[in-house]
Design a protein around this motif. Structure first.
Motif: not given
Length: 285
Positions: A49-61, A86-95
């Motif tokens: 959820x911190x990823x969501x909050x961080x991205x929301x700040x980028x659209x605040x303007x 998960x079998x693709x071995x990519x971090x969830x945050x990236x996806x």
């Protein structure tokens, strides 16, 4: 006030949630994917959820409530969790980043203006990148004209210069109500008062269309009462945009122009009789 406090508490809890290591993340993702473990899903979502909050700040303007952006980002986060492999071995945050951003951008496009914009991928890119590109290109180059600026942005984003100009105007001017009073007017004059159209009303257009179709049907039936020569004369003289003269038609048929006039008059009388016989209301119409 309570809503602001709740939002702050939510953000504080989300930012304090523990990070997931790669192995733990993989294990939780597999449990959710294979066994639909709701607890595993919740732990993945809370940890990101911190990823969501961080991205929301980028659209605040864009002037939309941060709480709404976070809520839309949460929807995108859940969509990412449902689709993650998960079998693709990519971090969830990236996806998940793509899904979160897409969800927020779609919300912004739906709510930033009453006029829907960004319906194509190119238009969407223009909406979210125009200000940044304009500031970068104009920085240190005060002599750059608007036309040259639009052309460079057009080439960079793959859209037409007219689209760039239109979007720039939209981003520079907020929505205005047509019912708002005009500044400086002493009476209650509204912008709507100056949007007078000379075009007929929609109900008038519909009524006219229906009448034309109805009368065309009557005429098609009435024309069956004519013989071949009468029909040709009526078509040539009455049913074409530029009817031929009596003399021209007489030359084509090998008869005098007076004979053409007589046949035409007889055919018109036969049409009138046929129309009135089948549709007594025709004369009133």
């Amino acid at each position: 006030m309570m809503q602001d406090t709740t939002s702050r508490d939510f953000i504080r809890i989300a930012m304090a949630a523990p990070y997931l290591g790669r192995e733990e993340e993989q294990e939780l993702a597999l449990n959710w994917r294979k066994h639909h473990d709701q607890d595993a899903l919740n732990r993945i979502v809370v940890a990101h959820m911190r990823l969501v909050i961080s991205m929301a700040a980028k659209f605040r303007h864009y002037g939309l409530p941060a709480s709404d952006l976070i809520q839309e980002g949460h929807v995108g986060l859940l969509e990412a969790a449902a689709r993650f492999e998960p079998e693709r071995e990519v971090r969830f945050s990236t996806y998940a980043t793509w899904w979160i951003r897409a969800s927020m951008q779609d919300y912004i496009l739906r709510n930033w203006s009453i006029v829907r914009g960004g319906t194509s991928s190119a238009q969407k890119s223009l909406f979210f990148n125009l200000r940044r590109l304009r500031a970068r290109l104009a920085n240190g180059n005060e002599t750059l004209s608007s036309t040259a600026l639009y052309e460079e942005i057009s080439a960079a984003l793959g859209v037409s210069t007219s689209d760039v100009a239109t979007m720039d105007a939209r981003l520079s001017t907020p929505d205005r109500s047509l019912n708002a009073p005009l500044t400086g007017e002493s009476d209650s004059t509204e912008r709507m008062d100056f949007l007078v159209s000379d075009e007929p009303w929609p109900d008038e257009i519909a009524s006219t269309t229906i009448d034309v179709e109805r009368r065309s049907g009557w005429l098609r039936i009435a024309l069956r009462a004519l013989n071949a020569r009468e029909l040709r004369i009526i078509e040539e003289r009455r049913l074409k945009d530029e009817g031929v003269t009596l003399e021209e038609l007489g030359g084509k048929l090998g008869i005098s122009k007076e004979r053409v006039r007589q046949i035409e008059a007889r055919a018109m009388e036969k049409l009138k009789v046929a129309l009135v016989k089948q549709n007594p209301e025709f004369l009133a119409a």
